[in-house]
Design a protein around this motif. Sequence first.
Motif, mmCIF file in Angstrom:
data_model
loop_
_atom_site.group_PDB
_atom_site.id
_atom_site.type_symbol
_atom_site.label_atom_id
_atom_site.label_comp_id
_atom_site.label_asym_id
_atom_site.label_seq_id
_atom_site.Cartn_x
_atom_site.Cartn_y
_atom_site.Cartn_z
ATOM 1 N N LEU A 145 37.263 45.086 32.855
ATOM 2 C CA LEU A 145 38.315 46.098 32.754
ATOM 3 C C LEU A 145 39.237 45.832 31.573
ATOM 4 C CD1 LEU A 145 38.953 46.407 36.560
ATOM 5 C CD2 LEU A 145 38.232 48.278 35.063
ATOM 6 N N ALA A 146 39.432 44.567 31.219
ATOM 7 C CA ALA A 146 40.207 44.255 30.017
ATOM 8 C C ALA A 146 39.505 44.768 28.770
ATOM 9 C CB ALA A 146 40.436 42.746 29.914
ATOM 10 N N GLU A 147 38.173 44.654 28.736
ATOM 11 C CA GLU A 147 37.410 45.192 27.616
ATOM 12 C C GLU A 147 37.524 46.714 27.566
ATOM 13 O OE1 GLU A 147 34.761 43.751 24.958
ATOM 14 O OE2 GLU A 147 36.850 43.168 25.137
ATOM 15 N N ALA A 148 37.450 47.361 28.726
ATOM 16 C CA ALA A 148 37.613 48.816 28.757
ATOM 17 C C ALA A 148 38.974 49.218 28.209
ATOM 18 C CB ALA A 148 37.442 49.331 30.179
ATOM 19 N N ARG A 149 39.993 48.512 28.599
ATOM 20 C CA ARG A 149 41.349 48.806 28.108
ATOM 21 C C ARG A 149 41.444 48.590 26.603
ATOM 22 N NH1 ARG A 149 46.796 47.191 27.797
ATOM 23 N NH2 ARG A 149 48.194 48.501 29.054
ATOM 24 N N ARG A 150 40.772 47.557 26.116
ATOM 25 C CA ARG A 150 40.812 47.254 24.680
ATOM 26 C C ARG A 150 40.203 48.369 23.842
ATOM 27 N NH1 ARG A 150 37.279 45.556 20.973
ATOM 28 N NH2 ARG A 150 35.600 45.226 22.498
ATOM 29 N N VAL A 151 39.066 48.910 24.279
ATOM 30 C CA VAL A 151 38.347 49.877 23.439
ATOM 31 C C VAL A 151 38.870 51.301 23.603
ATOM 32 C CG1 VAL A 151 36.280 48.437 23.509
ATOM 33 C CG2 VAL A 151 36.478 50.375 25.085
ATOM 34 N N LEU A 152 39.743 51.527 24.602
ATOM 35 C CA LEU A 152 40.324 52.857 24.790
ATOM 36 C C LEU A 152 41.462 53.093 23.804
ATOM 37 C CD1 LEU A 152 40.618 53.411 28.644
ATOM 38 C CD2 LEU A 152 39.458 54.910 27.017
ATOM 39 N N ARG A 153 41.513 54.297 23.252
ATOM 40 C CA ARG A 153 42.661 54.687 22.428
ATOM 41 C C ARG A 153 43.875 54.887 23.338
ATOM 42 N NH1 ARG A 153 44.074 59.725 23.493
ATOM 43 N NH2 ARG A 153 42.516 61.292 24.125
ATOM 44 N N PRO A 154 45.082 54.827 22.800
ATOM 45 C CA PRO A 154 46.262 55.166 23.604
ATOM 46 C C PRO A 154 46.118 56.570 24.189
ATOM 47 C CG PRO A 154 46.919 54.134 21.543
ATOM 48 C CD PRO A 154 45.428 54.363 21.442
ATOM 49 N N GLY A 155 46.332 56.691 25.478
ATOM 50 C CA GLY A 155 46.163 57.969 26.143
ATOM 51 C C GLY A 155 44.751 58.250 26.617
ATOM 52 N N GLY A 156 43.816 57.366 26.275
ATOM 53 C CA GLY A 156 42.432 57.550 26.704
ATOM 54 C C GLY A 156 42.275 57.343 28.195
ATOM 55 N N GLN A 157 41.172 57.848 28.740
ATOM 56 C CA GLN A 157 40.942 57.811 30.179
ATOM 57 C C GLN A 157 39.877 56.795 30.581
ATOM 58 O OE1 GLN A 157 39.917 61.561 31.984
ATOM 59 N NE2 GLN A 157 42.032 61.937 32.534
ATOM 60 N N LEU A 158 40.116 56.145 31.704
ATOM 61 C CA LEU A 158 39.094 55.393 32.412
ATOM 62 C C LEU A 158 38.612 56.266 33.560
ATOM 63 C CD1 LEU A 158 37.764 52.492 32.854
ATOM 64 C CD2 LEU A 158 39.523 52.197 34.605
ATOM 65 N N ARG A 159 37.300 56.480 33.660
ATOM 66 C CA ARG A 159 36.715 57.197 34.784
ATOM 67 C C ARG A 159 35.852 56.212 35.577
ATOM 68 N NH1 ARG A 159 36.294 62.910 34.284
ATOM 69 N NH2 ARG A 159 38.075 63.622 33.041
ATOM 70 N N PHE A 160 35.880 56.322 36.899
ATOM 71 C CA PHE A 160 35.114 55.374 37.712
ATOM 72 C C PHE A 160 34.560 56.045 38.958
ATOM 73 C CE2 PHE A 160 39.660 55.005 38.495
ATOM 74 C CZ PHE A 160 39.774 55.121 39.867
ATOM 75 N N LEU A 161 33.333 55.670 39.277
ATOM 76 C CA LEU A 161 32.641 56.032 40.514
ATOM 77 C C LEU A 161 32.026 54.749 41.031
ATOM 78 C CD1 LEU A 161 31.318 57.920 42.622
ATOM 79 C CD2 LEU A 161 29.535 58.386 40.924
ATOM 80 N N GLU A 162 32.611 54.183 42.080
ATOM 81 C CA GLU A 162 32.218 52.846 42.526
ATOM 82 C C GLU A 162 32.249 52.746 44.046
ATOM 83 O OE1 GLU A 162 31.255 50.332 40.629
ATOM 84 O OE2 GLU A 162 31.761 51.141 38.647
ATOM 85 N N HIS A 163 31.332 51.951 44.598
ATOM 86 C CA HIS A 163 31.490 51.623 46.015
ATOM 87 C C HIS A 163 32.391 50.406 46.133
ATOM 88 C CE1 HIS A 163 28.639 48.221 46.105
ATOM 89 N NE2 HIS A 163 27.824 48.947 45.377
ATOM 90 N N VAL A 164 33.198 50.370 47.200
ATOM 91 C CA VAL A 164 34.334 49.454 47.260
ATOM 92 C C VAL A 164 34.481 48.844 48.652
ATOM 93 C CG1 VAL A 164 35.612 50.665 45.446
ATOM 94 C CG2 VAL A 164 35.888 51.379 47.839
ATOM 95 N N ARG A 165 35.478 47.987 48.767
ATOM 96 C CA ARG A 165 35.809 47.344 50.032
ATOM 97 C C ARG A 165 36.192 48.386 51.076
ATOM 98 N NH1 ARG A 165 40.497 43.035 49.640
ATOM 99 N NH2 ARG A 165 38.836 41.979 48.469
ATOM 100 N N ALA A 166 35.667 48.227 52.284
ATOM 101 C CA ALA A 166 35.988 49.131 53.383
ATOM 102 C C ALA A 166 37.407 48.878 53.896
ATOM 103 C CB ALA A 166 34.984 48.951 54.517
#
Length: 213
Positions: free
Chosen positions: A123-144
């Motif tokens: 997630l730190a890498e995702a934040r690094r490569v995003l421009r200011p104002g850019g979006q993170l999109r996620f579709l993940e299975h997670v803790r119940a």
Amino acid sequence: MARTTVSHPIFARVFARQIVRLDEIGGAAYRRRLVAGLAGRVLEVGAGTGRNLPHYPAAVTGVLAVEPEPLLRAEAERAGTAAPVPVTVVDGVADALPAADGEYDAVVFSLVLCSVPDQAAALAEARRVLRPGGQLRFLEHVRAEPGALRRVQRVVDATVWPWFAGGCHTGRDTLGAVREAGFEVTDLDRFRFPETQVPMPAAPHVLGAAVRS
């Protein structure tokens, strides 16, 4: 030297067949929602067999699809040739993305944060490569939610599930990791998929969007 290739040939073959069936019973609709409204340059982390690629809208000018598993990457390359937007598929891992700082308008994670060795690093890498104002999109299975299913997740994650499923962990607090990585969640949907009478350990999902906070 940084790790770049992750080989899980048995899991990759099983996954490639299973994901087709899951898309047929509703997964494709979640994928469309995952990428709806995106525009500009997109980096998709852990592209798998490329099942998201047909759903990118025309406003996307290009997708860099990063996939470390060779068999899955070959499938993604084939899917990329038929995608409605330009796609480049490359070898790479989530904690060392092949992109410059602020280079992308959006980063997409789809059923990958369950299996990365280090969620915080990815997630730190995702934040690094995003421009200011850019979006993170996620579709993940997670803790119940607390209860029997979460207890099942703890048991399977400590025993057979990661070994059988290419390093996947069913009970990760992925939403918490997104927030801890410096993202503000702006849209979120929680659901179970597939919907079965007895929930599977990987059934609890989140679908959402976030921006750098």
